[in-house]
Design an enzyme around this catalytic site. Structure first.
Site, PDB file in Angstrom:
ATOM      1  N   CYS A   1       8.692 -10.297   5.098  1.00 39.18           N
ATOM      2  CA  CYS A   1       8.110 -10.372   3.746  1.00 39.18           C
ATOM      3  C   CYS A   1       8.282 -11.771   3.194  1.00 39.18           C
ATOM      4  CB  CYS A   1       8.778  -9.353   2.837  1.00 39.18           C
ATOM      5  SG  CYS A   1      10.557  -9.610   2.709  1.00 39.18           S
TER       6      CYS A   1
ATOM      7  N   ALA B   1       0.838  -1.209   0.000  1.00 40.10           N
ATOM      8  CA  ALA B   1       0.000   0.000   0.000  1.00 40.10           C
ATOM      9  C   ALA B   1       0.871   1.258   0.000  1.00 40.10           C
ATOM     10  CB  ALA B   1      -0.916  -0.014   1.219  1.00 40.10           C
TER      11      ALA B   1
ATOM     12  N   GLU C   1      10.702  -2.723  -2.627  1.00 41.32           N
ATOM     13  CA  GLU C   1      10.660  -4.087  -2.081  1.00 41.32           C
ATOM     14  C   GLU C   1       9.434  -4.160  -1.183  1.00 41.32           C
ATOM     15  OE1 GLU C   1      12.634  -6.437  -3.055  1.00 41.32           O
ATOM     16  OE2 GLU C   1      13.961  -5.167  -4.234  1.00 41.32           O
TER      17      GLU C   1
HETATM   18  P1  NAD Z   1       4.794   0.456   5.857  1.00 38.03           P
HETATM   19  O1  NAD Z   1       4.560   0.510   4.401  1.00 38.03           O
HETATM   20  O2  NAD Z   1       3.675   0.775   6.756  1.00 38.03           O
HETATM   21  O3  NAD Z   1       5.994   1.430   6.262  1.00 38.03           O
HETATM   22  C1  NAD Z   1       7.256   1.330   5.652  1.00 38.03           C
HETATM   23  C2  NAD Z   1       7.941   2.681   5.721  1.00 38.03           C
HETATM   24  O4  NAD Z   1       7.206   3.612   4.922  1.00 38.03           O
HETATM   25  C3  NAD Z   1       8.018   3.274   7.119  1.00 38.03           C
HETATM   26  O5  NAD Z   1       9.262   3.880   7.306  1.00 38.03           O
HETATM   27  C4  NAD Z   1       6.937   4.333   7.098  1.00 38.03           C
HETATM   28  O6  NAD Z   1       7.207   5.376   7.994  1.00 38.03           O
HETATM   29  C5  NAD Z   1       7.023   4.816   5.667  1.00 38.03           C
HETATM   30  N1  NAD Z   1       5.814   5.477   5.148  1.00 38.03           N
HETATM   31  C6  NAD Z   1       4.538   5.343   5.566  1.00 38.03           C
HETATM   32  N2  NAD Z   1       3.717   6.118   4.823  1.00 38.03           N
HETATM   33  C7  NAD Z   1       4.492   6.757   3.926  1.00 38.03           C
HETATM   34  C8  NAD Z   1       4.222   7.683   2.879  1.00 38.03           C
HETATM   35  N3  NAD Z   1       2.981   8.108   2.609  1.00 38.03           N
HETATM   36  N4  NAD Z   1       5.251   8.137   2.131  1.00 38.03           N
HETATM   37  C9  NAD Z   1       6.521   7.700   2.366  1.00 38.03           C
HETATM   38  N5  NAD Z   1       6.827   6.824   3.363  1.00 38.03           N
HETATM   39  C10 NAD Z   1       5.824   6.352   4.125  1.00 38.03           C
HETATM   40  O7  NAD Z   1       5.368  -1.004   6.154  1.00 38.03           O
HETATM   41  P2  NAD Z   1       5.728  -1.622   7.569  1.00 38.03           P
HETATM   42  O8  NAD Z   1       4.479  -2.004   8.272  1.00 38.03           O
HETATM   43  O9  NAD Z   1       6.708  -0.757   8.253  1.00 38.03           O
HETATM   44  O10 NAD Z   1       6.527  -2.940   7.115  1.00 38.03           O
HETATM   45  C11 NAD Z   1       5.923  -4.142   6.825  1.00 38.03           C
HETATM   46  C12 NAD Z   1       5.810  -4.352   5.319  1.00 38.03           C
HETATM   47  O11 NAD Z   1       7.100  -4.307   4.722  1.00 38.03           O
HETATM   48  C13 NAD Z   1       5.243  -5.709   4.969  1.00 38.03           C
HETATM   49  O12 NAD Z   1       4.303  -5.570   3.933  1.00 38.03           O
HETATM   50  C14 NAD Z   1       6.461  -6.492   4.477  1.00 38.03           C
HETATM   51  O13 NAD Z   1       6.173  -7.530   3.589  1.00 38.03           O
HETATM   52  C15 NAD Z   1       7.234  -5.396   3.812  1.00 38.03           C
HETATM   53  N6  NAD Z   1       8.634  -5.800   3.669  1.00 38.03           N
HETATM   54  C16 NAD Z   1       9.086  -6.129   2.422  1.00 38.03           C
HETATM   55  C17 NAD Z   1      10.395  -6.582   2.252  1.00 38.03           C
HETATM   56  C18 NAD Z   1      10.926  -6.960   0.910  1.00 38.03           C
HETATM   57  O14 NAD Z   1      12.134  -7.097   0.772  1.00 38.03           O
HETATM   58  N7  NAD Z   1      10.085  -7.157  -0.091  1.00 38.03           N
HETATM   59  C19 NAD Z   1      11.240  -6.676   3.371  1.00 38.03           C
HETATM   60  C20 NAD Z   1      10.745  -6.321   4.630  1.00 38.03           C
HETATM   61  C21 NAD Z   1       9.440  -5.879   4.763  1.00 38.03           C
END
Ligand code: NAD
Length: 500
Positions: free
Chosen positions: A300, A249, A266
């Site tokens: 993830c 999202a 990612e």
């Molecule tokens: P998240 O998307 O809620 O937040 C991730 C980061 O984005 C945080 O630093 C947050 O502060 C920032 N953020 C939030 N809103 C934003 C906006 N509007 N603009 C810019 N930045 C914004 O995700 P989370 O809950 O912190 O992490 C879990 C997710 O991460 C899971 O979906 C997991 O699968 C994914 N993940 C993916 C990988 C991969 O390598 N594919 C690795 C680790 C985690």
């Protein structure tokens, strides 16, 4: 002498009474308070206690950091890669010296077990910086021929400029490191906005980077809300690359705000474990424990569901239930006997709870767990959970639950399993279990995913290998991992010389 950050100087002192001064931002080679002067609380998920106060950076702080990074990128990209390699080695050395402190802060701030997991994440953090140091010295250009004998063509591999790094809380050292280390190695400069929930980890890592004496502006940390600081990184014209790890999202929002920039995304996954009819059930059970309960399922790469051939379903389920009851120890993450700690935050616990309740209401059978565990230090402890008779209609099968849950579905044959896996909008990774390696390889080659493990947990990865979501899926764009990340952090520049 710029002011020094407070609060994380010694992880062993992290306790409510030690949380007086707030941490600072790191901008242009110095530690500074947020312009607005605000702070927010860091909370230990295992106890609910406040363990620190963190500088509340905002858009203006991000802009200052971006300006500093843009200035620094004029020179950092033209330093010798050997000099950059030395700087990365210094960072790795500092992390190594502070290994105990970093591991402890990770457990207190994120919740993962200290002995079983936090030390392992710190080791991998060291590896990311050492690997980037080596990769820096192997960045090479090309000398392609020209159609004109009087011309020479030089193709350089050059840094891209300023990289905005935005990262999640589930692996608060390694997810940033997989982006920051290759960016610095490539000659890019960095502004990092870490996840709010693990800000103390980010300050502890930033201290290690700051102590390596990089030129001012090469690395910057701005703690604060993603919707504010992260959004500024995604949309600011001076940021050339947005490197993001997080949910699908948020990745969508960043892709829209950063349209036209170089994007490395990612995102989320829904990695299934697939057991074909000839799978080694014992090995598959062992892999399921690691896939679904490592980091309490908050990865993830977690095994988000199991598709098991109906012919071995009963044997697998019986062995799994026994193994979960015997081997998964939910408890205080500082206790060496604990194998699984709390979930990191209420939003994640609420989602796991919602997915389990919805599955139950739609007819799934909860065999183990299914509830928040009472009698722990906070409400974030979730029981290791096994659910059978899960169908594709249930959110626990379709979406990313991100909790310690094993949703099981019996399937009739290999083709049916492949159909279910490939119908998912995600495409990060899959694990398949079979005694016949030819069948395993055929299945792996047919699966729509960026990574497939054969007879191994979904949670098995190596940090130098290319990792990322399949093109067109909701799991992201581009690859990280060793030299593949360096490729993303650099671009080719062609110079034609006219000798005539
Ligand atoms: P998240 O998307 O809620 O937040 C991730 C980061 O984005 C945080 O630093 C947050 O502060 C920032 N953020 C939030 N809103 C934003 C906006 N509007 N603009 C810019 N930045 C914004 O995700 P989370 O809950 O912190 O992490 C879990 C997710 O991460 C899971 O979906 C997991 O699968 C994914 N993940 C993916 C990988 C991969 O390598 N594919 C690795 C680790 C985690």
């Amino acid at each position: 002498m710029p002011p020094q950050p407070a609060t994380v100087s010694d992880g062993s002192d992290l306790a409510p009474e030690a949380s007086g001064a707030a941490t600072m931002l790191y901008i242009d080679g110095g530690w500074a308070e947020a312009i607005g002067g605000g702070t927010f609380e860091a909370v230990n998920p295992a106890t609910g206690q406040v363990i620190g106060h963190v500088a509340l950076g905002a858009r203006r702080d991000a802009q200052l950091a971006i300006d500093a990074a843009a200035r620094a990128s004029m020179t950092w990209g033209r330093t010798s890669p050997f000099e950059r390699a030395k700087a990365l080695e210094r960072i790795a050395d500092t992390i190594e010296r502070r290994r105990d402190q970093l591991a402890r802060i990770l457990t207190l701030d994120q919740g993962k077990p200290l002995i079983g997991e936090a030390y392992g994440e710190v080791e991998e953090l060291i590896l990311y910086f050492r690997m980037a140091a080596a990769d820096a010295t192997r960045i090479e250009g090309l000398l392609p021929p020209s159609t004109d004998p009087a011309k020479r063509v030089l193709v350089y591999r050059v840094a891209k400029g300023v990289v905005g790094v935005i990262t999640p809380w589930n692996w608060p050292y390694t997810m940033p490191a997989e982006l920051i280390a290759p960016a610095l190695a490539a000659g890019d400069t960095v502004v990092w906005n870490p996840a709010r929930f693990t800000s103390l980890c980010s300050v502890a890592l930033a201290e290690c980077i700051a102590d390596a004496d990089l030129p001012a502006g090469v690395f910057n940390l701005v703690t604060g809300p993603g919707a504010d600081v992260g959004d500024e990184l995604a949309s600011h014209p001076a940021v050339e690359v947005v490197a993001f790890v997080g949910s699908t999202a948020t990745g969508g929002k960043i892709a829209a705000r950063g349209a036209g920039k170089d994007l490395l995304l990612e995102l989320g996954g829904n990695g299934p474990l697939v057991l074909l009819d000839d799978a080694d059930v014992t090995a598959a059970v062992k892999a399921t424990l690691s896939a679904c309960f490592l980091n309490a399922g908050q990865s993830c790469t977690a095994g988000e569901r199991v598709l098991v051939d109906r012919s071995i379903h009963d044997a697998y389920v019986a062995a799994l239930v026994e193994a979960v009851r015997q081997q998964v120890r939910l408890g205080d993450p500082l206790d060496g006997a604990t194998t699984m700690g709390p979930l990191n935050n209420e939003r994640t616990a609420e989602k796991a709870e919602r997915h389990v309740r919805e599955a139950e209401a739609r007819g799934a059978e909860i065999l183990v767990g299914g509830e928040r565990a009472p009698r722990h230090g906070s409400r974030l402890f979730f029981e290791p959970t096994v659910i059978d008779r899960v169908t594709e209609q249930m959110a626990v099968a379709r979406e990313e639950t991100f909790g310690p849950v094993v949703p099981i579905t019996a399937v009739d044959g290999e083709a049916a399993a492949l159909g279910i896996v490939n119908a998912s909008p995600y495409g990060l990774l899959t694990a398949v279990f079979t005694r016949d390696l030819r069948r395993g390889l055929n299945f792996a080659e047919s699966v729509h995913a960026g990574w497939v493990n054969i007879n191994e947990s979904t949670n098995y990865w190596e940090s130098h290998l290319p990792f990322g979501g399949r093109a067109g899926s909701q799991s992201g764009l581009g690859r990280v991992g060793g030299r593949y990340a360096i490729e993303r952090m650099t671009e080719l520049k062609t110079i034609v010389v006219n000798l005539a």
